[in-house]
Design a protein around this motif. Structure first.
Motif, PDB file in Angstrom:
ATOM      1  N   ILE A   9       5.051   3.982   7.365  1.00  0.00           N
ATOM      2  CA  ILE A   9       3.434   3.551   7.269  1.00  0.00           C
ATOM      3  C   ILE A   9       2.560   4.320   8.337  1.00  0.00           C
ATOM      4  O   ILE A   9       1.202   4.408   8.077  1.00  0.00           O
ATOM      5  CB  ILE A   9       3.330   2.007   7.306  1.00  0.00           C
ATOM      6  CG1 ILE A   9       3.908   1.449   8.621  1.00  0.00           C
ATOM      7  CG2 ILE A   9       4.175   1.398   6.190  1.00  0.00           C
ATOM      8  CD1 ILE A   9       3.758  -0.242   9.077  1.00  0.00           C
ATOM      9  N   ALA A  10       3.027   4.758   9.369  1.00  0.00           N
ATOM     10  CA  ALA A  10       2.297   5.439  10.296  1.00  0.00           C
ATOM     11  C   ALA A  10       1.809   6.953   9.885  1.00  0.00           C
ATOM     12  O   ALA A  10       0.694   7.156   9.973  1.00  0.00           O
ATOM     13  CB  ALA A  10       3.353   5.537  11.551  1.00  0.00           C
ATOM     14  N   GLU A  11       2.655   7.413   8.920  1.00  0.00           N
ATOM     15  CA  GLU A  11       2.351   8.632   8.532  1.00  0.00           C
ATOM     16  C   GLU A  11       1.552   8.473   7.328  1.00  0.00           C
ATOM     17  O   GLU A  11       0.597   9.276   6.835  1.00  0.00           O
ATOM     18  CB  GLU A  11       3.668   9.335   8.036  1.00  0.00           C
ATOM     19  CG  GLU A  11       3.286  10.827   7.881  1.00  0.00           C
ATOM     20  CD  GLU A  11       4.549  11.575   7.755  1.00  0.00           C
ATOM     21  OE1 GLU A  11       4.568  12.787   7.213  1.00  0.00           O
ATOM     22  OE2 GLU A  11       5.443  11.574   8.614  1.00  0.00           O
ATOM     23  N   PHE A  12       1.712   7.362   6.530  1.00  0.00           N
ATOM     24  CA  PHE A  12       0.952   7.016   5.028  1.00  0.00           C
ATOM     25  C   PHE A  12       0.709   5.671   5.170  1.00  0.00           C
ATOM     26  O   PHE A  12       0.964   4.865   4.676  1.00  0.00           O
ATOM     27  CB  PHE A  12       1.825   7.525   4.061  1.00  0.00           C
ATOM     28  CG  PHE A  12       2.436   8.616   3.968  1.00  0.00           C
ATOM     29  CD1 PHE A  12       1.699   9.922   3.594  1.00  0.00           C
ATOM     30  CD2 PHE A  12       3.942   8.950   4.354  1.00  0.00           C
ATOM     31  CE1 PHE A  12       2.285  11.245   3.619  1.00  0.00           C
ATOM     32  CE2 PHE A  12       4.372  10.344   4.268  1.00  0.00           C
ATOM     33  CZ  PHE A  12       3.627  11.251   3.809  1.00  0.00           C
ATOM     34  N   PRO A  13      -0.683   5.228   5.856  1.00  0.00           N
ATOM     35  CA  PRO A  13      -0.943   4.013   6.316  1.00  0.00           C
ATOM     36  C   PRO A  13      -1.348   3.186   4.900  1.00  0.00           C
ATOM     37  O   PRO A  13      -1.220   1.948   4.775  1.00  0.00           O
ATOM     38  CB  PRO A  13      -1.970   4.119   6.927  1.00  0.00           C
ATOM     39  CG  PRO A  13      -2.118   5.398   7.706  1.00  0.00           C
ATOM     40  CD  PRO A  13      -1.213   6.227   6.722  1.00  0.00           C
ATOM     41  N   VAL A  14      -1.705   3.897   3.919  1.00  0.00           N
ATOM     42  CA  VAL A  14      -2.249   3.033   2.600  1.00  0.00           C
ATOM     43  C   VAL A  14      -1.418   3.288   1.476  1.00  0.00           C
ATOM     44  O   VAL A  14      -1.613   2.832   0.565  1.00  0.00           O
ATOM     45  CB  VAL A  14      -3.777   3.716   2.287  1.00  0.00           C
ATOM     46  CG1 VAL A  14      -4.673   3.486   3.289  1.00  0.00           C
ATOM     47  CG2 VAL A  14      -3.678   5.111   1.831  1.00  0.00           C
ATOM     48  N   SER A  15      -0.073   3.871   1.899  1.00  0.00           N
ATOM     49  CA  SER A  15       1.059   3.781   0.850  1.00  0.00           C
ATOM     50  C   SER A  15       1.393   2.578   0.227  1.00  0.00           C
ATOM     51  O   SER A  15       1.936   2.414  -0.893  1.00  0.00           O
ATOM     52  CB  SER A  15       2.027   4.716   1.035  1.00  0.00           C
ATOM     53  OG  SER A  15       2.603   4.177   2.187  1.00  0.00           O
ATOM     54  N   ALA A  16       1.414   1.469   1.238  1.00  0.00           N
ATOM     55  CA  ALA A  16       2.164   0.053   0.838  1.00  0.00           C
ATOM     56  C   ALA A  16       1.078  -0.406   0.084  1.00  0.00           C
ATOM     57  O   ALA A  16      -0.108  -0.578   0.480  1.00  0.00           O
ATOM     58  CB  ALA A  16       2.638  -0.488   2.017  1.00  0.00           C
ATOM     59  N   PRO A  17       1.475  -1.267  -0.813  1.00  0.00           N
ATOM     60  CA  PRO A  17       0.489  -2.241  -1.622  1.00  0.00           C
ATOM     61  C   PRO A  17      -0.328  -3.114  -0.909  1.00  0.00           C
ATOM     62  O   PRO A  17       0.247  -3.934   0.127  1.00  0.00           O
ATOM     63  CB  PRO A  17       1.373  -2.853  -2.541  1.00  0.00           C
ATOM     64  CG  PRO A  17       2.723  -2.717  -2.258  1.00  0.00           C
ATOM     65  CD  PRO A  17       2.879  -1.652  -1.234  1.00  0.00           C
ATOM     66  N   GLU A  18      -1.441  -3.378  -1.200  1.00  0.00           N
ATOM     67  CA  GLU A  18      -2.334  -4.397  -0.574  1.00  0.00           C
ATOM     68  C   GLU A  18      -1.953  -5.710  -1.056  1.00  0.00           C
ATOM     69  O   GLU A  18      -2.212  -5.788  -2.305  1.00  0.00           O
ATOM     70  CB  GLU A  18      -3.728  -3.972  -0.637  1.00  0.00           C
ATOM     71  CG  GLU A  18      -4.713  -4.761   0.085  1.00  0.00           C
ATOM     72  CD  GLU A  18      -5.908  -4.366   0.332  1.00  0.00           C
ATOM     73  OE1 GLU A  18      -6.628  -3.995   1.240  1.00  0.00           O
ATOM     74  OE2 GLU A  18      -6.776  -4.203  -0.737  1.00  0.00           O
ATOM     75  N   ILE A  19      -1.663  -6.717  -0.461  1.00  0.00           N
ATOM     76  CA  ILE A  19      -1.144  -8.097  -0.916  1.00  0.00           C
ATOM     77  C   ILE A  19      -2.574  -9.122  -0.624  1.00  0.00           C
ATOM     78  O   ILE A  19      -2.428 -10.166  -1.308  1.00  0.00           O
ATOM     79  CB  ILE A  19      -0.116  -8.386  -0.297  1.00  0.00           C
ATOM     80  CG1 ILE A  19      -0.021  -8.579   1.219  1.00  0.00           C
ATOM     81  CG2 ILE A  19       1.017  -7.686  -0.822  1.00  0.00           C
ATOM     82  CD1 ILE A  19       1.224  -9.276   1.804  1.00  0.00           C
ATOM     83  N   LEU A  20      -3.222  -8.816   0.245  1.00  0.00           N
ATOM     84  CA  LEU A  20      -4.569  -9.529   0.847  1.00  0.00           C
ATOM     85  C   LEU A  20      -5.511  -8.451   0.932  1.00  0.00           C
ATOM     86  O   LEU A  20      -4.995  -7.345   1.339  1.00  0.00           O
ATOM     87  CB  LEU A  20      -4.269 -10.598   1.744  1.00  0.00           C
ATOM     88  CG  LEU A  20      -3.403 -11.803   1.382  1.00  0.00           C
ATOM     89  CD1 LEU A  20      -3.314 -12.587   2.736  1.00  0.00           C
ATOM     90  CD2 LEU A  20      -4.034 -12.646   0.366  1.00  0.00           C
ATOM     91  N   PRO A  21      -6.632  -8.871   1.155  1.00  0.00           N
ATOM     92  CA  PRO A  21      -7.768  -8.069   1.528  1.00  0.00           C
ATOM     93  C   PRO A  21      -7.653  -7.288   3.056  1.00  0.00           C
ATOM     94  O   PRO A  21      -7.312  -8.240   3.838  1.00  0.00           O
ATOM     95  CB  PRO A  21      -9.290  -8.450   1.258  1.00  0.00           C
ATOM     96  CG  PRO A  21      -9.015  -9.626   0.299  1.00  0.00           C
ATOM     97  CD  PRO A  21      -7.428  -9.924   0.550  1.00  0.00           C
ATOM     98  N   GLY A  22      -7.284  -6.005   2.989  1.00  0.00           N
ATOM     99  CA  GLY A  22      -6.967  -5.524   4.344  1.00  0.00           C
ATOM    100  C   GLY A  22      -5.612  -5.980   4.941  1.00  0.00           C
ATOM    101  O   GLY A  22      -5.359  -5.276   5.939  1.00  0.00           O
ATOM    102  N   ILE A  23      -4.596  -6.271   4.055  1.00  0.00           N
ATOM    103  CA  ILE A  23      -3.355  -6.553   4.524  1.00  0.00           C
ATOM    104  C   ILE A  23      -2.389  -5.917   3.496  1.00  0.00           C
ATOM    105  O   ILE A  23      -2.466  -6.126   2.349  1.00  0.00           O
ATOM    106  CB  ILE A  23      -2.974  -8.273   4.402  1.00  0.00           C
ATOM    107  CG1 ILE A  23      -4.037  -8.968   5.477  1.00  0.00           C
ATOM    108  CG2 ILE A  23      -1.570  -8.276   5.169  1.00  0.00           C
ATOM    109  CD1 ILE A  23      -3.990  -8.503   6.819  1.00  0.00           C
TER     110      ILE A  23
END
Length: 109
Positions: free
Chosen positions: A43-57
Motif C-alpha cells: 500500500i505504500a507503493e500503490f496507495p490507491v490499489s486497495a478498494p475504497e470501503i468508505l469515502p477516503g478509507i
C-alpha cells in the motif's frame, strides 16, 4: 514510497494479535507480522490499489490470515486505522477516523 503510520489503537491491535498467535503456535505471530509488513509495503507503493470501503478509507486484505489493513490516505502519508480481524464486527474502528485528526499517531513498527 508513501510513509506509513499507525493509529495508536491499530498498533495495539497488531501487537496483541502477534502475541496471541505466537502463544498459540511458535512462529505464527511472526508470520502475521511479516504478512502485515508485506501489505504495508504494497500500500505504500500503490496507495490507491486497495478498494475504497468508505469515502477516503481503503481495505487491504491479507492473503494468509483473516485480517485486513484499514487505512486512509493523509497529506503526510498513509494512516493505518485498524488491523481488522474478519471475525470481528464490521466497522468497529470507524470512531478512529475522527480520533486520528486529534491524536498523534505512531510510526510503522
Amino acid at each position: 514510497m508513501t510513509p506509513v503510520r499507525y493509529h495508536e489503537a491499530a498498533e495495539d491491535e497488531l501487537l496483541k494479535e502477534i502475541g496471541y498467535l505466537e502463544l498459540r503456535a511458535e512462529g505464527l505471530g511472526r508470520r502475521l507480522h511479516a504478512e502485515v509488513r508485506r501489505a504495508e509495503h504494497l500500500i505504500a507503493e500503490f496507495p490507491v490499489s486497495a478498494p475504497e470501503i468508505l469515502p477516503g478509507i481503503r481495505k487491504q486484505v491479507l492473503h494468509t490470515f483473516r485480517y485486513s489493513l484499514i487505512y486512509s490516505i493523509e497529506e503526510e502519508g498513509l494512516l493505518i486505522l485498524a488491523i481488522a480481524p474478519h471475525s470481528r464486527r464490521p466497522h468497529y474502528w470507524v470512531g478512529r477516523i475522527a480520533d486520528s485528526k486529534e491524536t498523534p499517531e505512531s510510526s510503522a513498527s
